[in-house]
Design an enzyme around this catalytic site. Sequence first.
Site, short mmCIF file in Angstrom:
data_model
loop_
_atom_site.label_atom_id
_atom_site.label_comp_id
_atom_site.label_asym_id
_atom_site.label_seq_id
_atom_site.Cartn_x
_atom_site.Cartn_y
_atom_site.Cartn_z
CG HIS A 1 74.29 -23.25 22.83
ND1 HIS A 1 74.07 -24.10 23.75
CD2 HIS A 1 74.81 -24.23 21.72
CE1 HIS A 1 74.20 -25.01 23.61
NE2 HIS A 1 74.53 -25.35 22.42
CD GLU B 1 65.49 -23.59 18.25
OE1 GLU B 1 66.40 -24.20 18.01
OE2 GLU B 1 66.65 -21.90 18.03
NE ARG C 1 65.34 -29.15 18.97
CZ ARG C 1 65.21 -29.44 18.25
NH1 ARG C 1 63.77 -30.65 17.64
NH2 ARG C 1 65.96 -30.49 17.97
CG HIS D 1 76.85 -20.67 18.55
ND1 HIS D 1 75.72 -20.91 18.43
CD2 HIS D 1 77.86 -21.91 18.80
CE1 HIS D 1 75.06 -22.37 17.61
NE2 HIS D 1 76.43 -23.03 18.89
CE LYS E 1 67.87 -32.00 22.00
NZ LYS E 1 69.18 -31.57 20.98
CG HIS F 1 79.06 -27.19 20.44
ND1 HIS F 1 78.85 -25.87 20.43
CD2 HIS F 1 78.21 -27.83 20.74
CE1 HIS F 1 77.63 -25.37 20.26
NE2 HIS F 1 76.91 -26.98 20.93
NE ARG G 1 60.63 -35.66 -4.34
CZ ARG G 1 60.41 -36.72 -4.90
NH1 ARG G 1 59.47 -37.69 -5.14
NH2 ARG G 1 60.06 -35.62 -5.81
CD GLU H 1 74.86 -29.23 24.49
OE1 GLU H 1 74.48 -28.82 24.97
OE2 GLU H 1 75.94 -28.67 23.24
CE LYS I 1 67.41 -27.24 16.16
NZ LYS I 1 67.98 -26.55 16.98
CG ASN J 1 69.68 -23.44 21.10
OD1 ASN J 1 70.50 -24.15 20.75
ND2 ASN J 1 68.59 -22.39 20.40
N1 GLY Z 1 71.29 -28.51 19.87
C1 GLY Z 1 69.55 -28.07 20.03
C2 GLY Z 1 68.74 -28.47 20.39
O1 GLY Z 1 68.42 -29.92 19.46
O2 GLY Z 1 68.09 -28.02 19.35
#
Ligand code: GLY
Length: 370
Positions: A249, A238, A242, A253, A228, A267, A122, A186, A144, A246
Amino acid sequence: MMETVHVDLADRSYDIHIGQGLLGRAGEFLAPMLSRPRVAILTDENVAALHLETLQTALAKDGIESVALTLPAGESTKAWPQFTRAVEWLLDQKVERNDIVVALGGGVIGDLAGFAAAVLRRGVRFVQIPTSLLAQVDSSVGGKTGINAPHGKNLIGAFHQPSLVLCDVDVLGTLTPRDFLAGCGEVVKYGMLGDASFFEWLEENGSAMADGDIGARIHAVKRSCEMKADIVARDETEQGDRALLNLGHTFCHALEAATGYSDRLLHGEGVAIGCALAFETSMRLGLCSQEDPSRVRALLKSMGMKTDLADIDGDLPDADALLDLMGQDKKVVDGKLRFIMARSIGDAFVTSDVDRSVVHAVLSDGLVQR
Ligand code: GLY
């Protein structure tokens, strides 16, 4: 020289250390965090060949015993079979609730190891030691974690913040020029979305950074992580800001799906092309000046990065098919596609109000130039 960026998230706060030789000092940073001197490392075959011994020697120097599981390299590792293998291996190794899992690798390993740490007993702590530029400036920071599903990328996962991130810029010297430049996609994104002066700094110093200037690399990783960290501290899960991360993106994608997630398009390369397309769309919508998309493309080109649809080898589907692929993006909310558009370089915002015909025209024009 070492820089530190703090990610301020109450009891989930942590530091990102950025500098040279940090892999060889890993024990020094980890020892005070451990309740017993033992860690489990998850890595991949490519990274293990280059850096695992350095890490394990550094840990041993500070009296920390380590065990390591080396997974196959590549995006296909980021799925249930290797994830199950990793979690069961961690249990076999008797990793306890107070232990730390170390992710040594790029985005695939960081995401998989972070998710394994999130669900193991957990939730156990984990430390990110990112070895690609993309992982240092993006995926290792912000919590993430996850794996891919047959239905799409990153659809299974959890928010689970690391307890420490060690960005050793020396390891970037082992990347291929193509992988390094992909990560630059990035880096440039941060200037475009929220910091015009960082964009200007990249106009001055981007080529030196790409050519190996260590001071420039440390500054670029630090400024990217600061931006970031700031956004993640404002919006960890997000719900709002946040999504700015993107930028480019939604286009990216669709292009990754159209090229089969293969090495036709990495990417970060898709992010760079996506950012150029986002600025072109913003300009045509009358949101930003005519000069901005040209500056974006000029910077990407000066650093040797992919910039246009014409830079992608092989066939691409037509604009309608690309738009359909965009519609499958996980950022679709209530059936509406969310775009990150820009009012200028350094001033991006989230909107669902983008005329499909304008995006269609931007894509069609880009495809014609191929
Ligand atoms: N790579 C986008 C984020 O971490 O929100």
